[in-house]
Motif scaffolding. Sequence first.
Motif, PDB file in Angstrom:
ATOM      1  N   THR A  10      54.916 -42.087  43.392  1.00 60.31           N
ATOM      2  CA  THR A  10      55.219 -40.845  42.961  1.00 60.31           C
ATOM      3  C   THR A  10      53.770 -40.529  41.271  1.00 60.31           C
ATOM      4  OG1 THR A  10      58.046 -41.883  42.704  1.00 60.31           O
ATOM      5  CG2 THR A  10      56.674 -40.189  41.067  1.00 60.31           C
ATOM      6  N   GLU A  11      53.047 -41.014  41.165  1.00 58.71           N
ATOM      7  CA  GLU A  11      52.582 -40.897  40.288  1.00 58.71           C
ATOM      8  C   GLU A  11      50.922 -39.847  41.327  1.00 58.71           C
ATOM      9  OE1 GLU A  11      53.492 -44.178  40.624  1.00 58.71           O
ATOM     10  OE2 GLU A  11      54.662 -44.678  38.421  1.00 58.71           O
ATOM     11  N   GLU A  12      51.063 -40.169  42.462  1.00 57.92           N
ATOM     12  CA  GLU A  12      49.919 -39.831  43.474  1.00 57.92           C
ATOM     13  C   GLU A  12      50.150 -38.396  43.624  1.00 57.92           C
ATOM     14  OE1 GLU A  12      48.058 -43.090  45.558  1.00 57.92           O
ATOM     15  OE2 GLU A  12      49.686 -42.603  46.738  1.00 57.92           O
ATOM     16  N   VAL A  13      51.924 -38.277  43.801  1.00 54.17           N
ATOM     17  CA  VAL A  13      52.452 -36.657  44.316  1.00 54.17           C
ATOM     18  C   VAL A  13      52.224 -36.317  43.038  1.00 54.17           C
ATOM     19  CG1 VAL A  13      54.503 -35.814  44.981  1.00 54.17           C
ATOM     20  CG2 VAL A  13      53.711 -37.565  45.835  1.00 54.17           C
ATOM     21  N   ALA A  14      52.060 -36.766  41.445  1.00 56.34           N
ATOM     22  CA  ALA A  14      52.317 -36.085  39.861  1.00 56.34           C
ATOM     23  C   ALA A  14      50.783 -35.369  40.032  1.00 56.34           C
ATOM     24  CB  ALA A  14      52.573 -36.455  39.351  1.00 56.34           C
ATOM     25  N   GLN A  15      50.021 -35.958  40.455  1.00 51.13           N
ATOM     26  CA  GLN A  15      48.007 -36.500  40.930  1.00 51.13           C
ATOM     27  C   GLN A  15      47.858 -34.940  41.403  1.00 51.13           C
ATOM     28  OE1 GLN A  15      46.334 -39.008  40.742  1.00 51.13           O
ATOM     29  NE2 GLN A  15      46.294 -39.910  39.299  1.00 51.13           N
ATOM     30  N   ILE A  16      48.930 -35.086  42.423  1.00 54.50           N
ATOM     31  CA  ILE A  16      48.033 -33.684  43.616  1.00 54.50           C
ATOM     32  C   ILE A  16      48.698 -32.518  42.999  1.00 54.50           C
ATOM     33  CG2 ILE A  16      49.319 -32.978  46.199  1.00 54.50           C
ATOM     34  CD1 ILE A  16      48.226 -35.450  46.506  1.00 54.50           C
ATOM     35  N   ALA A  17      50.193 -32.641  42.166  1.00 55.14           N
ATOM     36  CA  ALA A  17      51.184 -31.125  41.797  1.00 55.14           C
ATOM     37  C   ALA A  17      50.385 -30.717  40.538  1.00 55.14           C
ATOM     38  CB  ALA A  17      52.743 -31.633  41.926  1.00 55.14           C
ATOM     39  N   ARG A  18      48.753 -31.265  40.259  1.00 51.08           N
ATOM     40  CA  ARG A  18      48.969 -31.184  38.469  1.00 51.08           C
ATOM     41  C   ARG A  18      50.313 -31.562  37.663  1.00 51.08           C
ATOM     42  NH1 ARG A  18      43.665 -27.791  38.844  1.00 51.08           N
ATOM     43  NH2 ARG A  18      42.967 -28.847  40.412  1.00 51.08           N
ATOM     44  N   THR A  19      51.089 -32.569  37.276  1.00 54.95           N
ATOM     45  CA  THR A  19      52.529 -32.706  36.838  1.00 54.95           C
ATOM     46  C   THR A  19      52.104 -34.075  36.250  1.00 54.95           C
ATOM     47  OG1 THR A  19      54.752 -31.528  36.298  1.00 54.95           O
ATOM     48  CG2 THR A  19      53.941 -32.987  38.894  1.00 54.95           C
ATOM     49  N   VAL A  20      53.099 -33.769  35.352  1.00 59.50           N
ATOM     50  CA  VAL A  20      53.773 -35.819  34.917  1.00 59.50           C
ATOM     51  C   VAL A  20      54.859 -36.859  36.011  1.00 59.50           C
ATOM     52  CG1 VAL A  20      52.982 -35.177  32.904  1.00 59.50           C
ATOM     53  CG2 VAL A  20      55.775 -34.936  33.653  1.00 59.50           C
ATOM     54  N   PRO A  21      54.796 -37.785  36.366  1.00 60.17           N
ATOM     55  CA  PRO A  21      55.906 -38.401  37.762  1.00 60.17           C
ATOM     56  C   PRO A  21      57.449 -37.979  37.114  1.00 60.17           C
ATOM     57  CG  PRO A  21      53.998 -39.877  36.824  1.00 60.17           C
ATOM     58  CD  PRO A  21      54.138 -38.550  35.975  1.00 60.17           C
ATOM     59  N   SER A  22      57.384 -38.066  35.933  1.00 61.66           N
ATOM     60  CA  SER A  22      58.509 -37.404  35.453  1.00 61.66           C
ATOM     61  C   SER A  22      59.637 -35.930  36.143  1.00 61.66           C
ATOM     62  CB  SER A  22      59.047 -37.544  34.074  1.00 61.66           C
ATOM     63  OG  SER A  22      58.117 -36.728  33.658  1.00 61.66           O
ATOM     64  N   THR A  23      58.422 -35.790  36.024  1.00 58.69           N
ATOM     65  CA  THR A  23      59.167 -33.924  36.756  1.00 58.69           C
ATOM     66  C   THR A  23      58.871 -34.412  38.561  1.00 58.69           C
ATOM     67  OG1 THR A  23      57.994 -32.881  34.876  1.00 58.69           O
ATOM     68  CG2 THR A  23      57.902 -31.783  36.897  1.00 58.69           C
ATOM     69  N   VAL A  24      58.101 -35.278  38.750  1.00 56.63           N
ATOM     70  CA  VAL A  24      58.230 -35.831  40.413  1.00 56.63           C
ATOM     71  C   VAL A  24      60.037 -36.746  40.435  1.00 56.63           C
ATOM     72  CG1 VAL A  24      57.332 -36.709  42.776  1.00 56.63           C
ATOM     73  CG2 VAL A  24      56.217 -35.359  40.590  1.00 56.63           C
ATOM     74  N   ARG A  25      60.214 -36.909  39.940  1.00 60.21           N
ATOM     75  CA  ARG A  25      61.700 -37.741  40.347  1.00 60.21           C
ATOM     76  C   ARG A  25      62.211 -37.110  40.039  1.00 60.21           C
ATOM     77  NH1 ARG A  25      58.225 -41.932  37.856  1.00 60.21           N
ATOM     78  NH2 ARG A  25      58.796 -41.715  35.450  1.00 60.21           N
ATOM     79  N   TYR A  26      62.288 -35.982  38.608  1.00 57.90           N
ATOM     80  CA  TYR A  26      63.840 -34.692  38.780  1.00 57.90           C
ATOM     81  C   TYR A  26      63.449 -33.892  40.082  1.00 57.90           C
ATOM     82  CZ  TYR A  26      65.587 -31.077  36.491  1.00 57.90           C
ATOM     83  OH  TYR A  26      66.828 -29.976  36.460  1.00 57.90           O
ATOM     84  N   TRP A  27      62.585 -33.449  40.106  1.00 58.12           N
ATOM     85  CA  TRP A  27      62.143 -32.629  41.435  1.00 58.12           C
ATOM     86  C   TRP A  27      63.504 -33.175  43.041  1.00 58.12           C
ATOM     87  CZ3 TRP A  27      56.384 -31.358  41.389  1.00 58.12           C
ATOM     88  CH2 TRP A  27      56.735 -30.591  40.466  1.00 58.12           C
ATOM     89  N   ARG A  28      62.717 -34.840  42.593  1.00 58.92           N
ATOM     90  CA  ARG A  28      63.731 -35.324  43.431  1.00 58.92           C
ATOM     91  C   ARG A  28      65.082 -35.317  43.708  1.00 58.92           C
ATOM     92  NH1 ARG A  28      64.554 -41.133  44.647  1.00 58.92           N
ATOM     93  NH2 ARG A  28      64.863 -41.927  46.450  1.00 58.92           N
ATOM     94  N   HIS A  29      65.442 -35.746  42.042  1.00 57.77           N
ATOM     95  CA  HIS A  29      67.328 -35.763  42.020  1.00 57.77           C
ATOM     96  C   HIS A  29      67.466 -34.476  42.320  1.00 57.77           C
ATOM     97  CE1 HIS A  29      70.534 -36.280  39.609  1.00 57.77           C
ATOM     98  NE2 HIS A  29      70.065 -35.347  39.038  1.00 57.77           N
ATOM     99  N   ARG A  30      66.908 -33.219  41.822  1.00 53.90           N
ATOM    100  CA  ARG A  30      67.386 -32.084  42.658  1.00 53.90           C
ATOM    101  C   ARG A  30      67.034 -31.480  43.870  1.00 53.90           C
ATOM    102  NH1 ARG A  30      66.553 -27.231  39.018  1.00 53.90           N
ATOM    103  NH2 ARG A  30      68.469 -26.435  40.254  1.00 53.90           N
ATOM    104  N   GLY A  31      66.366 -32.528  44.840  1.00 56.35           N
ATOM    105  CA  GLY A  31      66.685 -32.051  46.120  1.00 56.35           C
ATOM    106  C   GLY A  31      65.124 -30.356  46.459  1.00 56.35           C
ATOM    107  N   THR A  32      64.117 -30.585  45.057  1.00 53.77           N
ATOM    108  CA  THR A  32      63.509 -29.229  45.478  1.00 53.77           C
ATOM    109  C   THR A  32      62.092 -29.849  45.716  1.00 53.77           C
ATOM    110  OG1 THR A  32      63.010 -29.270  42.642  1.00 53.77           O
ATOM    111  CG2 THR A  32      64.959 -27.354  44.056  1.00 53.77           C
ATOM    112  N   GLY A  33      62.106 -31.397  45.695  1.00 50.53           N
ATOM    113  CA  GLY A  33      60.440 -32.197  45.406  1.00 50.53           C
ATOM    114  C   GLY A  33      60.393 -32.176  47.409  1.00 50.53           C
ATOM    115  N   PRO A  34      59.529 -33.030  47.637  1.00 47.75           N
ATOM    116  CA  PRO A  34      59.092 -33.729  48.426  1.00 47.75           C
ATOM    117  C   PRO A  34      59.971 -34.871  49.009  1.00 47.75           C
ATOM    118  CG  PRO A  34      57.234 -33.867  47.304  1.00 47.75           C
ATOM    119  CD  PRO A  34      58.459 -32.945  46.329  1.00 47.75           C
ATOM    120  N   ARG A  35      60.569 -35.275  50.153  1.00 39.85           N
ATOM    121  CA  ARG A  35      61.318 -35.917  50.052  1.00 39.85           C
ATOM    122  C   ARG A  35      60.538 -37.105  50.543  1.00 39.85           C
ATOM    123  NH1 ARG A  35      62.870 -35.005  56.596  1.00 39.85           N
ATOM    124  NH2 ARG A  35      62.977 -33.367  55.323  1.00 39.85           N
TER     125      ARG A  35
END
Length: 65
Positions: A10-35
């Motif tokens: 999750t941390e590596e994906v956040a770095q790639i997307a230039r955001t924080v890990p909690s945002t990546v987790r939120y995207w996953r929760h909503r189904g709008t992020g990478p699988r």
Amino acid sequence: MSDVEKYLTTEEVAQIARTVPSTVRYWRHRGTGPRGIKRGKRVLYAESAVAAWLAGKDDQAQAKA
């Protein structure tokens, strides 16, 4: 050369997307992020899935948006 898929944390994906890990987790929760897939307590993301999501080609994630 091996055809083994590389998985990102999750941390590596956040770095790639230039955001924080909690945002990546939120995207996953909503189904709008990478699988992601759960491995124990961790969520891992296939590098190819992240690349497709960034390119806007991941139909399943886009359909839920």
